[in-house]
Every structure is written in C-alpha cells, then in structure tokens.
Motif scaffolding. Sequence first.
Motif, mmCIF file in Angstrom:
data_model
loop_
_atom_site.group_PDB
_atom_site.id
_atom_site.type_symbol
_atom_site.label_atom_id
_atom_site.label_comp_id
_atom_site.label_asym_id
_atom_site.label_seq_id
_atom_site.Cartn_x
_atom_site.Cartn_y
_atom_site.Cartn_z
ATOM 1 N N CYS A 39 0.838 -1.211 0.000
ATOM 2 C CA CYS A 39 0.000 0.000 0.000
ATOM 3 C C CYS A 39 0.869 1.255 0.000
ATOM 4 N N LYS A 40 1.939 1.235 0.774
ATOM 5 C CA LYS A 40 2.833 2.390 0.821
ATOM 6 C C LYS A 40 3.571 2.583 -0.495
ATOM 7 N N ILE A 41 4.143 1.494 -1.007
ATOM 8 C CA ILE A 41 4.952 1.579 -2.230
ATOM 9 C C ILE A 41 4.120 2.073 -3.398
ATOM 10 N N TYR A 42 2.994 1.406 -3.637
ATOM 11 C CA TYR A 42 2.177 1.783 -4.784
ATOM 12 C C TYR A 42 1.357 3.041 -4.524
ATOM 13 N N GLY A 43 1.183 3.400 -3.256
ATOM 14 C CA GLY A 43 0.535 4.669 -2.958
ATOM 15 C C GLY A 43 1.323 5.833 -3.529
ATOM 16 N N VAL A 44 2.649 5.796 -3.347
ATOM 17 C CA VAL A 44 3.516 6.847 -3.893
ATOM 18 C C VAL A 44 3.502 6.813 -5.418
ATOM 19 N N VAL A 45 3.591 5.601 -5.993
ATOM 20 C CA VAL A 45 3.653 5.456 -7.454
ATOM 21 C C VAL A 45 2.395 6.025 -8.107
ATOM 22 N N TYR A 46 1.234 5.629 -7.620
ATOM 23 C CA TYR A 46 -0.007 6.070 -8.253
ATOM 24 C C TYR A 46 -0.343 7.512 -7.915
ATOM 25 N N PHE A 47 0.133 8.008 -6.783
ATOM 26 C CA PHE A 47 -0.058 9.430 -6.471
ATOM 27 C C PHE A 47 0.713 10.291 -7.465
ATOM 28 N N LEU A 48 1.965 9.909 -7.733
ATOM 29 C CA LEU A 48 2.760 10.661 -8.707
ATOM 30 C C LEU A 48 2.165 10.548 -10.101
ATOM 31 N N THR A 49 1.648 9.363 -10.441
ATOM 32 C CA THR A 49 1.002 9.183 -11.742
ATOM 33 C C THR A 49 -0.212 10.088 -11.887
ATOM 34 N N THR A 50 -0.977 10.219 -10.814
ATOM 35 C CA THR A 50 -2.155 11.089 -10.837
ATOM 36 C C THR A 50 -1.758 12.552 -10.998
ATOM 37 N N ALA A 395 18.925 -14.423 -3.182
ATOM 38 C CA ALA A 395 18.780 -13.732 -1.894
ATOM 39 C C ALA A 395 19.018 -14.678 -0.727
ATOM 40 N N VAL A 396 18.736 -15.956 -0.928
ATOM 41 C CA VAL A 396 18.942 -16.947 0.126
ATOM 42 C C VAL A 396 20.305 -17.609 0.006
ATOM 43 N N MET A 397 20.661 -18.048 -1.196
ATOM 44 C CA MET A 397 21.875 -18.848 -1.390
ATOM 45 C C MET A 397 23.147 -18.000 -1.445
ATOM 46 N N GLU A 398 23.094 -16.872 -2.123
ATOM 47 C CA GLU A 398 24.300 -16.049 -2.318
ATOM 48 C C GLU A 398 23.914 -14.572 -2.242
ATOM 49 N N LYS A 399 23.456 -14.173 -1.079
ATOM 50 C CA LYS A 399 22.970 -12.818 -0.906
ATOM 51 C C LYS A 399 24.029 -11.778 -1.255
ATOM 52 N N HIS A 400 25.328 -12.131 -1.109
ATOM 53 C CA HIS A 400 26.414 -11.183 -1.388
ATOM 54 C C HIS A 400 26.500 -10.826 -2.865
ATOM 55 N N TYR A 401 25.832 -11.575 -3.733
ATOM 56 C CA TYR A 401 25.804 -11.241 -5.158
ATOM 57 C C TYR A 401 24.531 -10.503 -5.552
ATOM 58 N N LEU A 402 23.599 -10.361 -4.629
ATOM 59 C CA LEU A 402 22.347 -9.681 -4.935
ATOM 60 C C LEU A 402 22.552 -8.170 -4.941
ATOM 61 N N LYS A 403 21.887 -7.506 -5.849
ATOM 62 C CA LYS A 403 21.977 -6.042 -5.920
ATOM 63 C C LYS A 403 21.442 -5.436 -4.630
ATOM 64 N N GLY A 404 22.185 -4.480 -4.069
ATOM 65 C CA GLY A 404 21.839 -3.906 -2.774
ATOM 66 C C GLY A 404 20.450 -3.307 -2.726
ATOM 67 N N SER A 405 20.044 -2.595 -3.781
ATOM 68 C CA SER A 405 18.731 -1.951 -3.779
ATOM 69 C C SER A 405 17.612 -2.982 -3.760
ATOM 70 N N TYR A 406 17.832 -4.113 -4.427
ATOM 71 C CA TYR A 406 16.790 -5.128 -4.443
ATOM 72 C C TYR A 406 16.702 -5.841 -3.095
ATOM 73 N N TRP A 407 17.843 -6.055 -2.421
ATOM 74 C CA TRP A 407 17.813 -6.639 -1.087
ATOM 75 C C TRP A 407 17.065 -5.720 -0.123
ATOM 76 N N ARG A 408 17.282 -4.411 -0.248
ATOM 77 C CA ARG A 408 16.572 -3.464 0.616
ATOM 78 C C ARG A 408 15.070 -3.504 0.334
ATOM 79 N N PHE A 409 14.715 -3.696 -0.936
ATOM 80 C CA PHE A 409 13.302 -3.807 -1.294
ATOM 81 C C PHE A 409 12.674 -5.054 -0.666
ATOM 82 N N LEU A 410 13.369 -6.202 -0.773
ATOM 83 C CA LEU A 410 12.854 -7.432 -0.176
ATOM 84 C C LEU A 410 12.764 -7.317 1.339
ATOM 85 N N SER A 411 13.753 -6.676 1.934
ATOM 86 C CA SER A 411 13.737 -6.490 3.386
ATOM 87 C C SER A 411 12.567 -5.610 3.812
ATOM 88 N N ARG A 412 12.310 -4.568 3.022
ATOM 89 C CA ARG A 412 11.182 -3.689 3.338
ATOM 90 C C ARG A 412 9.860 -4.423 3.169
#
Length: 465
Positions: A39-50, A395-412
């Motif tokens: 709700c938070k993530i897409y709230g910002v996306v669709y608000f900006l779209t509007t 993200a589970v097997m080799e998290k050190h190779y995962l892109k940092g921004s995507y790990w932060r997204f999954l964590s959020r």
Amino acid sequence: MGNYSKLMPYSCYELGHCWHHSCSTASLEICIVAFIESCKIYGVVYFLTTLVNARKLSLKYARKVLRNYLTSVCFLTVNGFGYIGLFCIIRHLLGHINILTASFVPGFMASATAIMVERPERRALLAIYCLNVATECLWNSLVGHGYVRSIPRGEIIIFSLSMAMMGYFFRSPRPAGRLIHSLLLLFLGRGECGAMISERAAATSNSLPPAPPHSHPQSWVRHHLCITVLVTKWLFSPFIGKHRLCPHRGGCIPNFLATAGRGFVEGYLIQLGVRILPSIFSLLRHPSKLVPLFVHPNNTKAGIFLAWFTAVFKGTCCVGRWWTGREEASHGALAGALAGFSMYWYPAHSMALYIMWKVLESMYEKGCNQGYLPRIPYSIELLYSLAVGYLFHIAVMEKHYLKGSYWRFLSRLTWGRLHEYNRHLLPYGLGSAQDFQGWWPPYDLNYISEEVRHLTLQHWAKEQL
C-alpha cells in the motif's frame, strides 16, 4: 564446493520462517506485512502518476486509478505471501528441502501466480525490470565463481551496442519500442525521428531546383578558384549555415554546442531532483543539507552524460547529411553507438542492461509483427517468474551477489523477515551465511530437532564467552 544434490531434513521453522514455529501464522504475518508495505509503495507510485495526469482528473479517472492501485497492491502482496506459503507447502509435500525448493521453486510459483493478478499492460514493464536485476546478479555470481571474467567498463559496450540499434530504429519510418522511442523523443526532439525525416524528404524532393545547364570549361585559374571556394564552403558551412536537410536553425556547429549546453543543464537538474525528492522532508527540517546536494559530483557526471549523448547523436546525424547528402537510418546507428560512450562519464550498469533488454524486447516484438518470429504464449509472465524466482534464490543462497537496492526492497516488503532465514544450515558451500556471521535465529527449543537444538546451544554458548 558442496554437493548440490544434498537433501535437508529440516523443518520450515528451522530453515525458513525462523521467527515463528507455525507455518500458518508465519505466512499470515508475511501477508499482512506485505499488504501494508505494498500500500505504501504503490501509494507513492499512483499518487505521482495522478499528479502527472492531473488534466485527466475526473470521477471516472479516479475510479480507474483506485482500481489499478488495488490490483498492484494485491499483486505484490501475493508475491510476498505466496513465497513463504509455497515454501511450507512444498516442504510438507516432499518431506525435505533441496537446493531448488529452498527458495527458487516457491519464488517461481509465487511470482507466476502474482503476475497473473497484475494488469496485462504492466507485466512487460515488471518483467524487463526484474530480468534486468536478475541478469546483473547472475553476472556477479558467474564472476565470483570464476566462470567468466569481469570486463572493465563493460557497461559502455552494452550501452553503445544497444543505442546503435535504438538509433537505427529511431530514425526509421517505423520505430520499435514505444518507451525508449518516447525517451529519445524527449531528449533528442522530433527533428531526428523517422517520421520527420520522411516528411522532410518528401518536401525536399518536391522543391529541388532544376539542374544547371552544362557550362563550357573555364580558364585554369578560374577553375581552381571555384574548387577552392567550394571546398572552403564545404569545410566552414557548418559554422555559418546548415545542410538543407538539417531540421535545426542556425549552423550545425552552433547547434551542436547549444545542444551540449542544454543537455548538461537537463542532466544536472534531473540528477539533483532524484537526490532531493527522497529527502524532501528531511531537508525541510534541516535546510543546510541542501547545499551538499547541489555540489554532489554525480550531478556534474549526469550533466556530462546527457550533454555528450544528445550533442554527439545530433552532431553525428549532421555529419552524415553533409557527408552523404541524404538522410539514412544507418546514420542513427552510428550516432547511437557514438552517443553510447556517454556511459564513460556516468557509469550505470542497471541502465545499460535495462536498455539492452528493452532493445531485445523491441526486436522480438518487431519480428513477431512482421511474421519472422513466433509469438510465444505467456512469454512475459514466464520471464517475470523465472527472473523473480532466481532473485529469491540468490537472496537466500548467495545474498552477497544480490543487488543492494533489491535486497533493501525485499527487506522492506517482509519487514526484515528474509534476513531471518537460517543460511547457516545450507550445506552447498556457496558462502550463503557470509553476510550473517554471528547471527542465529532465536528458536523456541520446543519446536526444533535435536540436531538444530545442539547447534543452537553451541551458538548461544559462544555468545556468552
């Protein structure tokens, strides 16, 4: 390197949802958390779209935006909730966990279910984005394991080759790829696009003056004087004028310099805006933090990037017209390739990979429309599911190779629950726990096996020393 065929007899609680012993409770928690964050993530996306489409604002449009918003929220919620739910279901059905069912299979199945919830018009966008991230992670993994060598500044090669194709399509009568074509129109203007080139060619062919009559040979001095005047005019005409096919006003060289200046300002302001928007509330409380944002070196790099890209692309098209005397789509290929070297000033692996995948998507779509390639049913949905399944796996097997921004997204999206996966129990020799040294789940000893209980007590004993 571990044996990838090893089976793990651990329970879901011991390996996956270590924050609660109950599969249903853990899955319900993820469902609630994922819904709130969606709700938070897409709230910002669709608000900006509007805001962007404020002119269309009406009751009918508001209902459509609300419906689309709820659909996207459900899509992301299903993706997060389905991952942990299917992890438990598959473990109970098989009675064990293996290298595929530890993360990839539940991630793939959850993504395949979720993408069918999302609107069809958004599926390609999501698939290309996730495929882009997955490609970068796969390359990092291959380099880390020594299967391939890292290519210094490889993003420049990828970007230049991709822009060569897009430059060709941009100057063709029928462009490919609406998104990239729209972005090129935004930064390069309509003057160099294929539709305007066709219009200018038609107008020029109708207004060409008749050829001059054949003249008698002039004297030797006058003949060479005419050649000198013509060569001088050809060399210096870009400074004082323009080619008859050029769409811009004034000389080509002044236009080149003006384009570069305008591109620098636009690139600087875009990068500045990207840095200011996420920190706007913090800046209102602490205005002094605004000054470092204005002088950040990335702003200048972004300015040089866009200045080079726009000026070199347009300048190369001008050179092509002066050199050949006509408009060619191939000029756009050369212009795109040279403009792609702008990536030297502003390295961006993700941008280069994204453009590459958009080019491949455009070429495939063009081939399908012209009957050269078969249209594969549900290919977009399959690509999305494979990409996200792999991202969950890495993200589970080799998290050190995962892109940092995507790990932060999954964590959020999971409120850090993915961090609590007990990677210390994985037996595959992939260094899964190297980013989680010193951490062990706070198990309830009443719900774990003797083996895991022994490992837990050992870890607690080490912590007390």
